[in-house]
Design a protein around this motif. Structure first.
Motif, PDB file in Angstrom:
ATOM      1  N   GLU A 139     -19.744 -28.756 -26.922  1.00 29.38           N
ATOM      2  CA  GLU A 139     -19.707 -29.693 -25.797  1.00 29.38           C
ATOM      3  C   GLU A 139     -18.455 -29.505 -24.945  1.00 29.38           C
ATOM      4  O   GLU A 139     -18.418 -29.872 -23.774  1.00 29.38           O
ATOM      5  CB  GLU A 139     -19.765 -31.144 -26.300  1.00 29.38           C
ATOM      6  CG  GLU A 139     -21.090 -31.543 -26.911  1.00 29.38           C
ATOM      7  CD  GLU A 139     -21.158 -31.238 -28.405  1.00 29.38           C
ATOM      8  OE1 GLU A 139     -20.390 -30.378 -28.890  1.00 29.38           O
ATOM      9  OE2 GLU A 139     -21.994 -31.860 -29.094  1.00 29.38           O
ATOM     10  N   VAL A 140     -17.418 -28.909 -25.551  1.00 29.38           N
ATOM     11  CA  VAL A 140     -16.175 -28.626 -24.836  1.00 29.38           C
ATOM     12  C   VAL A 140     -16.215 -27.229 -24.231  1.00 29.38           C
ATOM     13  O   VAL A 140     -15.889 -27.028 -23.061  1.00 29.38           O
ATOM     14  CB  VAL A 140     -14.962 -28.752 -25.787  1.00 29.38           C
ATOM     15  CG1 VAL A 140     -13.669 -28.317 -25.087  1.00 29.38           C
ATOM     16  CG2 VAL A 140     -14.829 -30.181 -26.296  1.00 29.38           C
ATOM     17  N   GLN A 160     -27.477 -27.584 -24.091  1.00 30.85           N
ATOM     18  CA  GLN A 160     -27.258 -26.872 -25.349  1.00 30.85           C
ATOM     19  C   GLN A 160     -27.466 -27.855 -26.491  1.00 30.85           C
ATOM     20  O   GLN A 160     -27.276 -29.055 -26.327  1.00 30.85           O
ATOM     21  CB  GLN A 160     -25.855 -26.256 -25.389  1.00 30.85           C
ATOM     22  CG  GLN A 160     -24.701 -27.220 -25.155  1.00 30.85           C
ATOM     23  CD  GLN A 160     -24.228 -27.935 -26.420  1.00 30.85           C
ATOM     24  OE1 GLN A 160     -24.439 -27.440 -27.524  1.00 30.85           O
ATOM     25  NE2 GLN A 160     -23.597 -29.069 -26.250  1.00 30.85           N
ATOM     26  N   GLY A 161     -27.905 -27.325 -27.645  1.00 30.01           N
ATOM     27  CA  GLY A 161     -28.143 -28.181 -28.797  1.00 30.01           C
ATOM     28  C   GLY A 161     -29.150 -29.282 -28.516  1.00 30.01           C
ATOM     29  O   GLY A 161     -30.240 -29.047 -27.973  1.00 30.01           O
ATOM     30  N   SER A 165     -30.204 -19.016 -31.304  1.00 28.20           N
ATOM     31  CA  SER A 165     -28.969 -19.533 -31.906  1.00 28.20           C
ATOM     32  C   SER A 165     -29.074 -21.011 -32.240  1.00 28.20           C
ATOM     33  O   SER A 165     -30.087 -21.669 -31.962  1.00 28.20           O
ATOM     34  CB  SER A 165     -27.795 -19.311 -30.947  1.00 28.20           C
ATOM     35  OG  SER A 165     -27.918 -20.172 -29.824  1.00 28.20           O
ATOM     36  N   GLU A 166     -27.970 -21.530 -32.802  1.00 23.39           N
ATOM     37  CA  GLU A 166     -27.899 -22.948 -33.125  1.00 23.39           C
ATOM     38  C   GLU A 166     -28.084 -23.822 -31.890  1.00 23.39           C
ATOM     39  O   GLU A 166     -28.537 -24.959 -31.989  1.00 23.39           O
ATOM     40  CB  GLU A 166     -26.561 -23.268 -33.806  1.00 23.39           C
ATOM     41  CG  GLU A 166     -26.422 -22.724 -35.207  1.00 23.39           C
ATOM     42  CD  GLU A 166     -25.984 -21.263 -35.270  1.00 23.39           C
ATOM     43  OE1 GLU A 166     -25.539 -20.822 -36.341  1.00 23.39           O
ATOM     44  OE2 GLU A 166     -26.074 -20.543 -34.248  1.00 23.39           O
ATOM     45  N   MET A 195     -34.581 -27.724 -30.025  1.00 19.73           N
ATOM     46  CA  MET A 195     -35.865 -27.658 -29.321  1.00 19.73           C
ATOM     47  C   MET A 195     -36.886 -26.850 -30.106  1.00 19.73           C
ATOM     48  O   MET A 195     -38.092 -26.983 -29.897  1.00 19.73           O
ATOM     49  CB  MET A 195     -35.696 -27.106 -27.907  1.00 19.73           C
ATOM     50  CG  MET A 195     -35.284 -25.661 -27.779  1.00 19.73           C
ATOM     51  SD  MET A 195     -35.288 -25.159 -26.024  1.00 19.73           S
ATOM     52  CE  MET A 195     -34.803 -23.427 -26.151  1.00 19.73           C
ATOM     53  N   MET A 196     -36.418 -26.019 -31.038  1.00 12.93           N
ATOM     54  CA  MET A 196     -37.340 -25.273 -31.883  1.00 12.93           C
ATOM     55  C   MET A 196     -38.001 -26.157 -32.935  1.00 12.93           C
ATOM     56  O   MET A 196     -39.109 -25.857 -33.390  1.00 12.93           O
ATOM     57  CB  MET A 196     -36.601 -24.145 -32.605  1.00 12.93           C
ATOM     58  CG  MET A 196     -36.193 -22.985 -31.724  1.00 12.93           C
ATOM     59  SD  MET A 196     -35.269 -21.769 -32.693  1.00 12.93           S
ATOM     60  CE  MET A 196     -35.224 -20.392 -31.541  1.00 12.93           C
TER      61      MET A 196
END
Length: 431
Positions: A194-195, A326-327, A354-355, A360-361
């Motif tokens: 997040e950063v 992301q994520g 990736s992570e 969403m997977m």
């Protein structure tokens, strides 16, 4: 002769009536039941490429199913970096931006941007300087701004690219580009996504979307001509500054993946709407996937969205109306902006590596296929567990998780589930 003419006329009339009767009988015969298989010659099929053969067969079965439904019934969601493409376009663009000094900020503005939201604690020990001393954002930012200011003072117009040969000989140039790339790596390797993910997008501050798109296209053209390799930069010993001498390594050789280009096209031909959700900058991603061969509508591209000034320039701030892509933010994006257009259904297909893609997977039970580009993710991660499941269910007819192999030495898919890391001749399926 008169009787002959009448005879001929009568015969012509009889023949015409006979033809009409036969035509009527033909039209009234119901068509024979079709014996053709579900997958016909008009069904979108994938090019052979370098797909794992089972993965290709499973994707084609999914495409055949989609074709039976009205267009826009289904949708697919793709990650971009290391999924749609080999390597990370944001990272490649950063190198191009650094090497060509394509910045539209004053030294004071750059200082504000590189300090934005970065904790003041030391970076992880892997990012200690050459002497083994810890480094933090305060130390390295002072060195970066000192060199950037020197470049500004001595070369006021950094856009004069013809002077780059001269500029590149200076220690301050080497110090600036190395410590900037080091800082990106240190932030990403020390702090939460997040950063780190938004931070690199802020470096486009004061640029227009067109300038970012131009930078991106030049990056792709440049990377296409470079070998797939590991590159090392070390800052000059003559300018140790506060942070000391630091080094950073990254991979060159960004490539667009032909198999994924083909999959985008096949999905759209089958009536499936394609979406891209990326953690890179929105203007960067749009400049690629809205063009052929991807041809994704601009409204179906989601990425790190920066706020704009009144005259259309990018700022160093994210648009608060959009989740970070992301994520968990990728799932939030699907639920907020996409899912309701399809009667609340999840994606037919999700593709990632990736992570940052694992939410969403795994968050949509009705997703039919999850395509993972194998990069040997950690065994204790969700995507690591999904990869293991793909190996266990390999060649099962209705397998949901597909693991696609890749060779990082060439930047290409391989016809297996195996991943070959850069510099390795032996690959493996999972950790």
């Amino acid at each position: 002769m008169k009787y002959a003419k009448r005879y001929i006329a009568v015969m012509l009339t009889i023949n015409l009536l006979s033809l009409n009767a036969r035509a009527a009988r033909v039209e009234s015969v119901p068509p024979a039941p079709s014996t053709a298989p579900n997958i016909t010659e008009n069904t979108p099929m994938l090019q052979p490429g370098k797909w794992d053969s089972f993965n290709k067969k499973r994707l084609e079965a999914m495409l055949a199913k989609a074709r039976q439904a009205p267009p826009h019934t289904y949708y697919a969601v793709f990650d971009f970096d290391n999924t749609t493409a080999f390597l990370d376009i944001e990272e490649a663009a950063l190198i191009y931006q650094l090497e060509h000094l394509l910045f539209s900020m004053s030294p004071e503005e750059l200082r504000e941007v590189i300090l934005k939201d970065i904790p003041l604690t030391d970076f992880a020990s892997a990012y200690n300087n050459k002497n083994g001393d810890p480094v933090n954002i305060i130390k390295v930012s002072e060195d970066i701004i000192e060199s950037y200011r020197w470049l500004h003072d001595n070369y006021p117009d950094l856009t004069q690219q013809e002077r780059l040969v001269e500029i590149r000989r200076t220690p301050h140039y080497q110090n600036f580009i190395t410590k900037m790339r080091y800082l990106y790596a240190a932030i990403g390797g020390t702090f939460r996504h997040e950063v780190s993910y938004p931070w690199v997008t802020y470096l486009f501050k004061n640029m227009t979307p067109g300038q970012v798109a131009d930078l991106t296209q030049k990056t792709i053209a440049w990377q296409r001509s470079t070998p797939v390799e590991s590159v090392l930069w070390e800052s000059p010993a003559a300018l140790p500054g506060k942070a000391g001498v630091v080094s950073v390594t990254w991979h060159n050789g960004f490539r667009l993946v032909p198999e994924m280009q083909d999959l985008y096209q096949a999905l759209q031909k089958a009536g499936v709407d394609v979406y891209v959700i990326s953690a890179s900058n929105l203007e960067v991603i749009k400049s690629i996937v809205t063009r052929p061969p991807y041809s994704v509508p601009e409204t179906q591209v989601f990425a790190m969205r920066l706020l704009h000034t009144s005259d259309g320039k990018l700022t160093a701030g994210l648009d608060p109306d959009y989740p970070q892509t992301q994520g968990k933010g990728k799932t939030e994006t699907i639920r907020k902006f996409i899912q309701n257009k399809y009667a609340g259904k999840g994606p037919l297909l999700v593709a990632g590596d990736s992570e940052g893609d694992q939410n969403m997977m795994s968050d949509f039970p009705d997703t039919e296929v999850v395509l993972i580009i194998n990069r040997l993710r950690p065994a204790d991660s969700v995507i690591g567990q999904l990869s293991k499941r793909a190996v266990e269910e390999y060649k099962q007819k209705d397998a949901k998780i597909l693991l696609q192999g890749r060779n990082d030495n060439t930047g290409e898919f391989i016809a297996a589930q195996i991943h070959y890391p850069l510099g390795k001749k032996i690959g493996q399926k999972v950790k």
